[in-house]
Motif scaffolding. Structure first.
Motif, PDB file in Angstrom:
ATOM      1  N   UNK A 155      -1.100 -36.608  83.321  1.00 34.75           N
ATOM      2  CA  UNK A 155      -2.357 -36.242  83.982  1.00 34.75           C
ATOM      3  C   UNK A 155      -2.297 -36.527  85.484  1.00 34.75           C
ATOM      4  N   UNK A 156      -1.940 -37.759  85.834  1.00 38.84           N
ATOM      5  CA  UNK A 156      -1.964 -38.119  87.253  1.00 38.84           C
ATOM      6  C   UNK A 156      -0.836 -37.446  88.032  1.00 38.84           C
ATOM      7  N   UNK A 157       0.296 -37.197  87.381  1.00 36.35           N
ATOM      8  CA  UNK A 157       1.354 -36.449  88.046  1.00 36.35           C
ATOM      9  C   UNK A 157       0.920 -35.001  88.274  1.00 36.35           C
ATOM     10  N   UNK A 158       0.259 -34.408  87.264  1.00 36.56           N
ATOM     11  CA  UNK A 158      -0.266 -33.056  87.431  1.00 36.56           C
ATOM     12  C   UNK A 158      -1.314 -32.976  88.531  1.00 36.56           C
ATOM     13  N   UNK A 159      -2.135 -34.018  88.634  1.00 37.75           N
ATOM     14  CA  UNK A 159      -3.147 -34.041  89.695  1.00 37.75           C
ATOM     15  C   UNK A 159      -2.512 -34.155  91.074  1.00 37.75           C
ATOM     16  N   UNK A 160      -1.380 -34.878  91.139  1.00 40.54           N
ATOM     17  CA  UNK A 160      -0.722 -35.034  92.442  1.00 40.54           C
ATOM     18  C   UNK A 160      -0.105 -33.722  92.929  1.00 40.54           C
ATOM     19  N   UNK A 161      -0.016 -32.716  92.043  1.00 42.07           N
ATOM     20  CA  UNK A 161       0.524 -31.419  92.445  1.00 42.07           C
ATOM     21  C   UNK A 161      -0.478 -30.596  93.254  1.00 42.07           C
TER      22      UNK A 161
ATOM     23  N   UNK B 211       4.367 -29.675  89.255  1.00 42.22           N
ATOM     24  CA  UNK B 211       3.725 -29.163  88.040  1.00 42.22           C
ATOM     25  C   UNK B 211       4.724 -29.073  86.895  1.00 42.22           C
ATOM     26  N   UNK B 212       5.913 -28.544  87.164  1.00 39.24           N
ATOM     27  CA  UNK B 212       6.949 -28.463  86.130  1.00 39.24           C
ATOM     28  C   UNK B 212       7.386 -29.853  85.687  1.00 39.24           C
ATOM     29  N   UNK B 213       7.507 -30.776  86.627  1.00 41.51           N
ATOM     30  CA  UNK B 213       7.904 -32.146  86.287  1.00 41.51           C
ATOM     31  C   UNK B 213       6.893 -32.788  85.349  1.00 41.51           C
ATOM     32  N   UNK B 214       5.614 -32.525  85.569  1.00 39.34           N
ATOM     33  CA  UNK B 214       4.583 -33.101  84.700  1.00 39.34           C
ATOM     34  C   UNK B 214       4.730 -32.594  83.263  1.00 39.34           C
ATOM     35  N   UNK B 215       5.111 -31.325  83.100  1.00 39.44           N
ATOM     36  CA  UNK B 215       5.343 -30.783  81.752  1.00 39.44           C
ATOM     37  C   UNK B 215       6.540 -31.462  81.097  1.00 39.44           C
TER      38      UNK B 215
ATOM     39  N   UNK C 144      -7.112 -33.304  97.952  1.00 40.73           N
ATOM     40  CA  UNK C 144      -6.551 -34.592  97.544  1.00 40.73           C
ATOM     41  C   UNK C 144      -7.488 -35.313  96.579  1.00 40.73           C
ATOM     42  N   UNK C 145      -6.983 -35.670  95.383  1.00 45.12           N
ATOM     43  CA  UNK C 145      -7.803 -36.466  94.464  1.00 45.12           C
ATOM     44  C   UNK C 145      -7.822 -37.936  94.899  1.00 45.12           C
ATOM     45  N   UNK C 146      -8.971 -38.566  94.750  1.00 42.58           N
ATOM     46  CA  UNK C 146      -9.136 -39.984  95.064  1.00 42.58           C
ATOM     47  C   UNK C 146      -9.520 -40.716  93.787  1.00 42.58           C
ATOM     48  N   UNK C 147      -8.792 -41.802  93.467  1.00 48.86           N
ATOM     49  CA  UNK C 147      -9.005 -42.509  92.210  1.00 48.86           C
ATOM     50  C   UNK C 147      -9.605 -43.882  92.462  1.00 48.86           C
ATOM     51  N   UNK C 148     -10.235 -44.419  91.439  1.00 50.87           N
ATOM     52  CA  UNK C 148     -10.728 -45.795  91.465  1.00 50.87           C
ATOM     53  C   UNK C 148      -9.919 -46.615  90.463  1.00 50.87           C
ATOM     54  N   UNK C 149      -9.669 -47.884  90.744  1.00 50.03           N
ATOM     55  CA  UNK C 149      -8.928 -48.730  89.781  1.00 50.03           C
ATOM     56  C   UNK C 149      -9.595 -48.764  88.402  1.00 50.03           C
ATOM     57  N   UNK C 150     -10.919 -48.804  88.388  1.00 48.38           N
ATOM     58  CA  UNK C 150     -11.628 -48.843  87.111  1.00 48.38           C
ATOM     59  C   UNK C 150     -11.408 -47.551  86.329  1.00 48.38           C
ATOM     60  N   UNK C 151     -11.414 -46.415  87.031  1.00 43.36           N
ATOM     61  CA  UNK C 151     -11.187 -45.133  86.362  1.00 43.36           C
ATOM     62  C   UNK C 151      -9.793 -45.039  85.769  1.00 43.36           C
ATOM     63  N   UNK C 152      -8.779 -45.507  86.508  1.00 41.83           N
ATOM     64  CA  UNK C 152      -7.405 -45.485  86.004  1.00 41.83           C
ATOM     65  C   UNK C 152      -7.264 -46.415  84.800  1.00 41.83           C
TER      66      UNK C 152
END
Length: 371
Positions: free
Chosen positions: A124-130, A81-85, A135-143
């Motif tokens: 955003x995605x780094x914050x989500x990985x925290x 979380x801190x790294x994302x900031x 676990x968040x699941x992404x789609x290539x189209x969404x990214x």
């Protein structure tokens, strides 16, 4: 794994938009008129603006995440979380350095907007990985949609805010920047599903939603304070004193130079003395930190005026601003060369042969030179 049902708190969604708008206004207002300031002061204000914009991006993300409602309890890894900031602040700082230390052209505006656009997505995605236990699941189209929309909206925001550094453009740039950060978050969330997991990453200590709320409230409080301070300065007339001037007891108080009368001589320092040179003998003036150098046909002279002071005092004289760091006397120009978005003035002087002409000053310089 079963995909979890997702909903959002409308109040926190709206609050996240307000945070993004305050961050955009604060950061863009802090950098207004920055190119005319000394280099050291410019660096300090860029740091503050980077913290405001980057910290605002981070705060907006986690205000919106506080509004994320899932049927399970989840946590955040503190280190990630801190790294994302830090990522958000770093990318904004890189973009502002480009805008305020390079020639401001269409290419640099696009580059700065793209850097911030990619930085918003990375944050955003780094914050989500925290997220832990979820676990968040992404789609290539969404990214892909998040990346394209983030870059396009941030390029538009910087093109508006920096195309012309007026109050109106800063306000419109603020709206575009705030909407860009807000929209990218929810575009990315629209292409994300969540599943419950039992594994912890153990990178750093865990943060609950309650602790995260405290951190976000504190960061938003600081941002609100900065927003109010910049708002007061933004709305106040630039030439109006905050307090009435104190009476001067001296029978002959020192007066500022009358703007209606041109300055005929420029002071310079040599061998411990202050000497003066006729303005018509000076071919160009170049900024050097808090001071300037005067260039004549065969001399380079040290002047205690900063470039902003020189531009103000010589406004009624023969000099013309070509670049944030240069004033020129058109009578000494021996040649002009135009490139795609900027140009160069040539001089036959011993210590200075070329002076850059920025895109914003190109029309005025060509008019003065008659080309």
């Amino acid at each position: 794994m079963q995909v979890l049902d997702v909903s959002h708190s409308p109040i926190l969604v709206f609050a996240s938009l307000l945070v993004a708008l305050m961050a955009g206004f604060t950061g863009l207002s802090l950098t207004k008129g920055l190119s005319d300031r000394p280099v050291a002061q410019r660096k300090i204000l860029i740091v503050l603006a980077s913290i405001a914009l980057g910290g605002g991006i981070w705060s907006m993300h986690f205000v919106a995440m506080l509004g994320l409602q899932l049927p399970i309890q989840f946590y955040y890894d503190a280190a990630v979380t801190l790294t994302s900031a830090l990522v958000a602040i770093l990318v904004v700082g890189c973009a502002l350095l480009i805008l305020h230390f390079w020639d401001r052209t269409r290419s640099t505006l696009v580059l700065a907007g793209m850097i911030v656009g990619l930085g918003v997505v990375a944050m955003h995605y780094l914050g989500m990985s925290a997220m832990e236990l979820c676990q968040p699941l992404y789609t290539p189209a969404g990214i892909a949609l998040a990346v394209v929309s983030s870059c396009a909206l941030n390029i538009a925001a910087f093109a508006i805010a920096y195309g012309k550094r007026s109050q109106r453009n800063i306000i419109f740039g603020t709206l575009f920047f705030g909407f860009a950060v807000f929209a990218v978050h929810f575009v990315a969330m629209g292409g994300t599903d969540f599943v419950a997991i039992d594994v912890l990453s153990d990178v750093g200590p865990l943060i609950s939603n309650e602790v995260m709320a405290i951190g976000v409230v504190l960061s938003s409080f600081v941002l609100c304070g900065a927003f109010l301070l910049t708002g007061v300065t933004f709305l106040a007339p630039s030439d109006a004193p905050v307090d009435p001037p104190a009476p001067v007891p001296s029978p002959e108080p020192e007066q500022a130079p009358d703007a209606r009368h041109p300055v005929l001589q420029i002071p310079y320092e040599q061998e411990g003395r202050t000497l003066f040179i006729d303005t018509n003998a000076v071919a160009a003036i170049r900024a050097e930190g808090h001071y300037t150098y005067l260039y004549t046909a065969d001399e380079k002279l040290f002047c205690v005026w900063p470039i902003s002071e020189a531009a103000k005092r010589l406004a009624q004289g023969p000099f013309l601003r070509t670049h944030r760091s240069f004033l020129i006397n058109p009578a000494h120009v021996t040649g002009f060369e135009r490139f795609k978005d900027n140009g160069v003035c040539h001089f036959e002087t011993e210590h200075l042969t070329k002076v850059p002409v920025s895109r914003s000053q190109l029309k005025a310089v060509r008019t003065a030179l008659g080309v």
